[in-house]
Design a protein around this motif. Structure first.
Motif, PDB file in Angstrom:
ATOM      1  N   GLY A   1       0.847  -1.187   0.000  1.00 48.40           N
ATOM      2  CA  GLY A   1       0.000   0.000   0.000  1.00 48.40           C
ATOM      3  C   GLY A   1       0.877   1.229   0.000  1.00 48.40           C
ATOM      4  O   GLY A   1       2.061   1.169  -0.294  1.00 48.40           O
ATOM      5  N   ASP A   2       0.295   2.372   0.363  1.00 50.99           N
ATOM      6  CA  ASP A   2       1.077   3.601   0.423  1.00 50.99           C
ATOM      7  C   ASP A   2       2.037   3.597   1.606  1.00 50.99           C
ATOM      8  O   ASP A   2       3.095   4.194   1.554  1.00 50.99           O
ATOM      9  CB  ASP A   2       0.147   4.811   0.520  1.00 50.99           C
ATOM     10  CG  ASP A   2      -0.633   5.024  -0.768  1.00 50.99           C
ATOM     11  OD1 ASP A   2      -0.134   4.609  -1.834  1.00 50.99           O
ATOM     12  OD2 ASP A   2      -1.729   5.593  -0.708  1.00 50.99           O
ATOM     13  N   GLU A   3       1.666   2.946   2.683  1.00 56.71           N
ATOM     14  CA  GLU A   3       2.478   2.954   3.898  1.00 56.71           C
ATOM     15  C   GLU A   3       3.489   1.808   3.956  1.00 56.71           C
ATOM     16  O   GLU A   3       4.567   1.953   4.488  1.00 56.71           O
ATOM     17  CB  GLU A   3       1.577   2.883   5.126  1.00 56.71           C
ATOM     18  CG  GLU A   3       0.680   4.088   5.289  1.00 56.71           C
ATOM     19  CD  GLU A   3       1.463   5.351   5.581  1.00 56.71           C
ATOM     20  OE1 GLU A   3       2.445   5.282   6.334  1.00 56.71           O
ATOM     21  OE2 GLU A   3       1.089   6.412   5.045  1.00 56.71           O
ATOM     22  N   ASN A   4       3.123   0.646   3.442  1.00 55.67           N
ATOM     23  CA  ASN A   4       3.965  -0.543   3.532  1.00 55.67           C
ATOM     24  C   ASN A   4       4.405  -0.962   2.143  1.00 55.67           C
ATOM     25  O   ASN A   4       3.656  -1.589   1.421  1.00 55.67           O
ATOM     26  CB  ASN A   4       3.192  -1.693   4.197  1.00 55.67           C
ATOM     27  CG  ASN A   4       2.730  -1.314   5.582  1.00 55.67           C
ATOM     28  OD1 ASN A   4       3.506  -0.838   6.383  1.00 55.67           O
ATOM     29  ND2 ASN A   4       1.458  -1.510   5.854  1.00 55.67           N
ATOM     30  N   CYS A   5       5.618  -0.582   1.788  1.00 60.00           N
ATOM     31  CA  CYS A   5       6.109  -0.845   0.439  1.00 60.00           C
ATOM     32  C   CYS A   5       7.202  -1.904   0.461  1.00 60.00           C
ATOM     33  O   CYS A   5       8.224  -1.739   1.121  1.00 60.00           O
ATOM     34  CB  CYS A   5       6.664   0.421  -0.190  1.00 60.00           C
ATOM     35  SG  CYS A   5       5.447   1.731  -0.316  1.00 60.00           S
ATOM     36  N   VAL A   6       6.967  -2.967  -0.271  1.00 60.05           N
ATOM     37  CA  VAL A   6       7.941  -4.037  -0.408  1.00 60.05           C
ATOM     38  C   VAL A   6       8.292  -4.153  -1.877  1.00 60.05           C
ATOM     39  O   VAL A   6       7.418  -4.158  -2.738  1.00 60.05           O
ATOM     40  CB  VAL A   6       7.375  -5.374   0.105  1.00 60.05           C
ATOM     41  CG1 VAL A   6       8.346  -6.502  -0.129  1.00 60.05           C
ATOM     42  CG2 VAL A   6       7.027  -5.268   1.579  1.00 60.05           C
ATOM     43  N   THR A   7       9.578  -4.217  -2.164  1.00 55.80           N
ATOM     44  CA  THR A   7      10.051  -4.331  -3.531  1.00 55.80           C
ATOM     45  C   THR A   7      10.780  -5.660  -3.672  1.00 55.80           C
ATOM     46  O   THR A   7      11.562  -6.037  -2.810  1.00 55.80           O
ATOM     47  CB  THR A   7      10.992  -3.159  -3.871  1.00 55.80           C
ATOM     48  OG1 THR A   7      10.301  -1.933  -3.595  1.00 55.80           O
ATOM     49  CG2 THR A   7      11.395  -3.175  -5.318  1.00 55.80           C
ATOM     50  N   VAL A   8      10.511  -6.357  -4.785  1.00 58.95           N
ATOM     51  CA  VAL A   8      11.037  -7.699  -5.005  1.00 58.95           C
ATOM     52  C   VAL A   8      11.793  -7.740  -6.324  1.00 58.95           C
ATOM     53  O   VAL A   8      11.386  -7.108  -7.299  1.00 58.95           O
ATOM     54  CB  VAL A   8       9.876  -8.720  -5.056  1.00 58.95           C
ATOM     55  CG1 VAL A   8      10.383 -10.127  -5.259  1.00 58.95           C
ATOM     56  CG2 VAL A   8       9.021  -8.627  -3.811  1.00 58.95           C
ATOM     57  N   ALA A   9      12.882  -8.515  -6.364  1.00 56.87           N
ATOM     58  CA  ALA A   9      13.637  -8.728  -7.599  1.00 56.87           C
ATOM     59  C   ALA A   9      14.100 -10.178  -7.650  1.00 56.87           C
ATOM     60  O   ALA A   9      14.382 -10.787  -6.608  1.00 56.87           O
ATOM     61  CB  ALA A   9      14.842  -7.804  -7.669  1.00 56.87           C
TER      62      ALA A   9
END
Length: 63
Positions: free
Chosen positions: A18-26
């Motif tokens: 969401g806007d508050e909890n950002c997780v980025t994956v690669a």
């Protein structure tokens, strides 16, 4: 000493972020790498392919 995580593709924001909890994956040689998008300078959490698949399946069961 932990081994280096070798990223093999582009970082993508999780569709569950969401806007508050950002997780980025690669994708990585090991399987998958995850970072907190708001703290990109933080450590990378590395998963083996088997562990990543298990996590994604478990999260899918929650929804």
């Amino acid at each position: 000493m932990p081994s280096a995580v070798v990223i093999t593709g582009s970082w993508r924001k999780s569709s569950f972020s969401g806007d508050e909890n950002c997780v980025t994956v690669a994708p990585s040689i090991q399987g998958a790498a995850v970072i907190d998008s708001k703290h990109g300078e933080s450590d990378v959490l590395a998963f083996t392919s088997k562990a990543w698949t298990g996590l994604v399946q478990a999260v899918g069961l929650l929804h």
